[in-house]
Design an enzyme around this catalytic site. Structure first.
Site, PDB file in Angstrom:
ATOM      1  N   ARG A 154     -51.388 -17.540-126.724  1.00  0.00           N
ATOM      2  CA  ARG A 154     -51.202 -16.242-127.382  1.00  0.00           C
ATOM      3  C   ARG A 154     -49.796 -16.054-127.951  1.00  0.00           C
ATOM      4  O   ARG A 154     -49.557 -15.126-128.711  1.00  0.00           O
ATOM      5  CB  ARG A 154     -51.511 -15.113-126.393  1.00  0.00           C
ATOM      6  CG  ARG A 154     -52.935 -15.168-125.860  1.00  0.00           C
ATOM      7  CD  ARG A 154     -53.221 -13.951-125.026  1.00  0.00           C
ATOM      8  NE  ARG A 154     -54.528 -14.021-124.412  1.00  0.00           N
ATOM      9  CZ  ARG A 154     -55.066 -13.051-123.694  1.00  0.00           C
ATOM     10  NH1 ARG A 154     -54.379 -11.926-123.496  1.00  0.00           N
ATOM     11  NH2 ARG A 154     -56.256 -13.175-123.164  1.00  0.00           N
ATOM     12  N   ARG A 212     -38.024  12.803-107.972  1.00  0.00           N
ATOM     13  CA  ARG A 212     -38.847  12.315-109.082  1.00  0.00           C
ATOM     14  C   ARG A 212     -40.282  12.804-108.925  1.00  0.00           C
ATOM     15  O   ARG A 212     -40.873  12.730-107.850  1.00  0.00           O
ATOM     16  CB  ARG A 212     -38.839  10.780-109.118  1.00  0.00           C
ATOM     17  CG  ARG A 212     -37.472  10.157-109.346  1.00  0.00           C
ATOM     18  CD  ARG A 212     -36.941  10.413-110.754  1.00  0.00           C
ATOM     19  NE  ARG A 212     -37.781   9.831-111.772  1.00  0.00           N
ATOM     20  CZ  ARG A 212     -37.644   8.587-112.228  1.00  0.00           C
ATOM     21  NH1 ARG A 212     -36.700   7.801-111.723  1.00  0.00           N
ATOM     22  NH2 ARG A 212     -38.437   8.138-113.183  1.00  0.00           N
ATOM     23  N   HIS A 260     -51.418 -25.974-128.488  1.00  0.00           N
ATOM     24  CA  HIS A 260     -50.718 -24.833-127.898  1.00  0.00           C
ATOM     25  C   HIS A 260     -49.545 -25.258-127.010  1.00  0.00           C
ATOM     26  O   HIS A 260     -48.946 -24.416-126.343  1.00  0.00           O
ATOM     27  CB  HIS A 260     -51.692 -23.972-127.095  1.00  0.00           C
ATOM     28  CG  HIS A 260     -52.788 -23.384-127.929  1.00  0.00           C
ATOM     29  ND1 HIS A 260     -52.552 -22.634-129.064  1.00  0.00           N
ATOM     30  CD2 HIS A 260     -54.150 -23.444-127.787  1.00  0.00           C
ATOM     31  CE1 HIS A 260     -53.711 -22.258-129.594  1.00  0.00           C
ATOM     32  NE2 HIS A 260     -54.683 -22.739-128.839  1.00  0.00           N
ATOM     33  N   PRO A 297     -48.925 -13.304-116.063  1.00  0.00           N
ATOM     34  CA  PRO A 297     -48.367 -13.857-114.815  1.00  0.00           C
ATOM     35  C   PRO A 297     -47.312 -12.921-114.236  1.00  0.00           C
ATOM     36  O   PRO A 297     -46.426 -12.446-114.951  1.00  0.00           O
ATOM     37  CB  PRO A 297     -47.750 -15.180-115.283  1.00  0.00           C
ATOM     38  CG  PRO A 297     -48.538 -15.558-116.501  1.00  0.00           C
ATOM     39  CD  PRO A 297     -48.854 -14.255-117.175  1.00  0.00           C
ATOM     40  N   GLU A 298     -47.434 -12.641-112.948  1.00  0.00           N
ATOM     41  CA  GLU A 298     -46.484 -11.744-112.286  1.00  0.00           C
ATOM     42  C   GLU A 298     -45.515 -12.570-111.440  1.00  0.00           C
ATOM     43  O   GLU A 298     -45.497 -13.798-111.513  1.00  0.00           O
ATOM     44  CB  GLU A 298     -47.245 -10.719-111.450  1.00  0.00           C
ATOM     45  CG  GLU A 298     -48.112  -9.789-112.295  1.00  0.00           C
ATOM     46  CD  GLU A 298     -48.716  -8.646-111.505  1.00  0.00           C
ATOM     47  OE1 GLU A 298     -48.286  -8.403-110.359  1.00  0.00           O
ATOM     48  OE2 GLU A 298     -49.639  -7.988-112.026  1.00  0.00           O
TER      49      GLU A 298
END
Length: 270
Positions: free
Chosen positions: A109, A152, A90, A2-3
């Site tokens: 997980r 950079r 879970h 998830p972002e």
């Protein structure tokens, strides 16, 4: 994983149930996720009133009137379930409010985490101390990126994923923003033109706002707290679309950068 939009969507969903409520019960069903649950989690939360919700980078924040904040990370597959019919194997952490609502942190997980932090010390807390500005906040600007990218040689895609430069940006949304801005993901950060950075910043916000409005992107196990699937994936322009046509008429390509897939169109991203 998830972002930012998925975490923001999660926080907003939890707020509809938790904000202003007293936590009446805390049930911890295993000793740890990615790291152990705080030993005083139940003691700190039972009887506390939730005074607000928030997000920092990809972490969710539950503030309480005891000046303690519960900080959660969803890891790879974590999600909160609101008023589940039953508690599954879970569902590792369960919160119950004084008005009988139930929230279960489900993480098959177990790459997620839960921490307790003094609210006043949040910004100095280890995982937060070195974070860059929030992409949806005023701290992210073209000026900030110009300074961070100066001289950079690292690829712009990798620099945008560096949480010390911008907090919370993830792979999907960086690919999408770079495509909209017409910037090739392999271009050296120090060689991205100022005008391109001027385009990029509002497009990062645009992509994130659109994804949040759509409930995030459904990847593997991610769903919103109310059980609905995020549907921003249908609006991906390049992510996951290798070999398909780009809106410009070119073809979406895939390369690997820093161990992650980058999707882009060489025809319109320079």
């Amino acid at each position: 994983m998830p972002e930012l939009p998925e975490v923001e969507t999660t926080v907003r969903g939890l707020a509809t149930v938790l904000d202003g409520q007293v936590i009446a019960r805390v049930q911890v069903n295993r000793p740890d996720l990615r790291r152990p649950f705080p030993v005083d989690l139940a003691q700190a939360l039972v009887g506390a009133r939730v005074t607000g919700m928030g997000r920092r980078a990809k972490y969710g924040l539950i503030h309480t009137d005891r000046a303690r904040t519960m900080v959660f990370h969803l890891g790879m597959s974590g999600r909160w379930r609101i008023d589940p019919e039953d508690i599954g194997k879970h569902d590792h952490l369960v919160l119950e409010t004084g008005n009988g609502r139930v929230l279960a942190l489900n993480d098959a997980r177990r790459f997620g985490s839960v921490d307790l932090v003094d609210t006043e010390a949040l910004e100095a807390w280890g995982p937060f101390a070195a974070l860059g500005p929030e992409p949806l906040g005023e701290g992210l600007s073209a000026k900030h990126l110009r300074a961070a990218f100066k001289d950079r040689i690292a690829a712009v895609k990798l620099l945008l994923l560096d949480q010390r430069i911008v907090a919370g940006l993830g792979n999907i949304y960086v690919c999408e923003a770079l495509n909209r801005a017409g910037i090739h993901p392999e271009r050296e950060g120090g060689k991205v033109a100022a005008k391109a950075l001027d385009r990029l910043v509002p497009l990062i916000r645009e992509v994130l706002h659109e994804a949040i409005a759509a409930g995030g992107s459904t990847l593997r196990d991610y769903v919103q707290p109310d059980g609905e699937l995020g549907y921003f994936a249908k609006d991906w322009r390049v992510y996951g679309r290798e070999g398909e046509a780009c809106a410009c008429g070119g073809t979406v390509q895939r390369i690997v950068q820093g161990g992650r897939s980058s999707f882009f169109c060489a025809n319109c991203q320079k």
